[in-house]
Every structure is written in structure tokens, then in C-alpha cells.
Design an enzyme around this catalytic site. Sequence first.
Site, mmCIF file in Angstrom:
data_model
loop_
_atom_site.group_PDB
_atom_site.id
_atom_site.type_symbol
_atom_site.label_atom_id
_atom_site.label_comp_id
_atom_site.label_asym_id
_atom_site.label_seq_id
_atom_site.Cartn_x
_atom_site.Cartn_y
_atom_site.Cartn_z
ATOM 1 N N ASP A 91 23.811 3.624 1.795
ATOM 2 C CA ASP A 91 24.813 4.298 2.624
ATOM 3 C C ASP A 91 25.694 5.166 1.719
ATOM 4 O O ASP A 91 26.094 4.761 0.633
ATOM 5 C CB ASP A 91 25.661 3.276 3.374
ATOM 6 C CG ASP A 91 26.457 3.903 4.506
ATOM 7 O OD1 ASP A 91 26.162 3.614 5.671
ATOM 8 O OD2 ASP A 91 27.396 4.691 4.211
ATOM 9 N N HIS A 130 19.530 2.674 13.269
ATOM 10 C CA HIS A 130 19.610 2.185 11.890
ATOM 11 C C HIS A 130 20.233 0.804 11.863
ATOM 12 O O HIS A 130 21.088 0.477 12.687
ATOM 13 C CB HIS A 130 20.418 3.131 10.998
ATOM 14 C CG HIS A 130 21.759 3.500 11.554
ATOM 15 N ND1 HIS A 130 21.913 4.423 12.565
ATOM 16 C CD2 HIS A 130 23.009 3.081 11.241
ATOM 17 C CE1 HIS A 130 23.198 4.565 12.850
ATOM 18 N NE2 HIS A 130 23.887 3.756 12.067
HETATM 19 P P1 5GP Z 1 26.992 4.206 12.302
HETATM 20 O O1 5GP Z 1 28.471 4.340 12.487
HETATM 21 O O2 5GP Z 1 26.214 5.258 13.047
HETATM 22 O O3 5GP Z 1 26.501 2.823 12.567
HETATM 23 O O4 5GP Z 1 26.745 4.411 10.754
HETATM 24 C C1 5GP Z 1 26.364 5.607 10.176
HETATM 25 C C2 5GP Z 1 26.383 5.415 8.682
HETATM 26 O O5 5GP Z 1 25.727 6.518 8.095
HETATM 27 C C3 5GP Z 1 27.768 5.322 8.057
HETATM 28 O O6 5GP Z 1 27.904 4.072 7.396
HETATM 29 C C4 5GP Z 1 27.800 6.506 7.093
HETATM 30 O O7 5GP Z 1 28.473 6.215 5.886
HETATM 31 C C5 5GP Z 1 26.335 6.795 6.869
HETATM 32 N N1 5GP Z 1 26.041 8.184 6.554
HETATM 33 C C6 5GP Z 1 26.514 9.283 7.208
HETATM 34 N N2 5GP Z 1 26.025 10.409 6.660
HETATM 35 C C7 5GP Z 1 25.218 10.005 5.643
HETATM 36 C C8 5GP Z 1 24.408 10.726 4.713
HETATM 37 O O8 5GP Z 1 24.332 11.947 4.691
HETATM 38 N N3 5GP Z 1 23.716 9.988 3.810
HETATM 39 C C9 5GP Z 1 23.753 8.616 3.808
HETATM 40 N N4 5GP Z 1 23.028 7.992 2.874
HETATM 41 N N5 5GP Z 1 24.496 7.916 4.668
HETATM 42 C C10 5GP Z 1 25.218 8.603 5.588
#
Ligand code: 5GP
Length: 120
Positions: free
Chosen positions: A35, A106
Site C-alpha cells: 500500500d 482488494h
Molecule cells: P480502500 O479505501 O479503497 O479500501 O483502500 C484503497 C487503498 O489504496 C488505500 O489504502 C490507499 O493507500 C491505496 N492506494 C491508493 N492509491 C494507490 C497507489 O497508487 N498505489 C498503491 N500501492 N496504493 C494505493
Amino acid sequence: MNKLYDENNVFSKILRSEIPCNKILENECALSFSDINPQAPIHILIIPKNPYINFYDFSKNASIKEVELFWKLVNDVIEQVNLTTNGFRIISNCGHDGNQDVPHFHLHLLGGKNLGRMIN
Ligand code: 5GP
């Protein structure tokens, strides 16, 4: 193809190699990478390679092979980063109430310290 799937989401771009990621492991159906904004010493995302919007979409529509290889990768990553002894937490945010930010299914795999109680 799911018509509601947004192909411009960041994980779709990672899958197309349009933006980089710190890959941990992958197999035919799933990819894992760090992440970008870790919430624990170990914070890894595990995603299917096909376009599923969220946990529900994946569980309902993925093939048996995709489901099997997805969960195999989860276990392989847990072993790769040595979380089998001290444990870990897996989270999947889904939809509005789950505060899902990226609309590609994810799992968050978190570990490396005691993570406290589940919801504050
Ligand atoms: P959600 O809130 O959708 O469950 O989590 C999305 C996750 O994606 C977050 O923890 C955020 O830090 C991660 N994330 C967002 N953009 C990127 C990116 O460009 N690369 C990576 N490796 N993680 C990302």
C-alpha cells in the site's frame, strides 16, 4: 466486462503497468503489492487481475479458479512476509458504508505490530 467497472481506477492502471507498484507476489489470477500509504509496518493489498468492483462483485461473479487462485495468493503472501506466527488482520472495504476508495476489489493485509481492537 462489468459495465459499472471504472477502468480509470488506480489499481486498473497498476494492472496495465501504467503506474508502478512495489509487487510482492502474483499468480495467474491475482496480484499483491505494498500500500502506498501504509497503516501498519506491513500493509499489502491483494487484488484479482480481472475487473471486479468490490468483495461482493468478486464473491458473486468470479470463477472457481479465480477464487481459488486469489485465496492461494493471500496465503502465499502471508507466508512470504512471515505473518504466520504473530498474526495479522485482513480488511476489505466495500461500497459507501465501507468507505471503499478504489473501486477495484482488494484486501488489505495488515501486520507487523499489535493492531489494537477492530473498530474504534
Ligand atoms: P480502500 O479505501 O479503497 O479500501 O483502500 C484503497 C487503498 O489504496 C488505500 O489504502 C490507499 O493507500 C491505496 N492506494 C491508493 N492509491 C494507490 C497507489 O497508487 N498505489 C498503491 N500501492 N496504493 C494505493
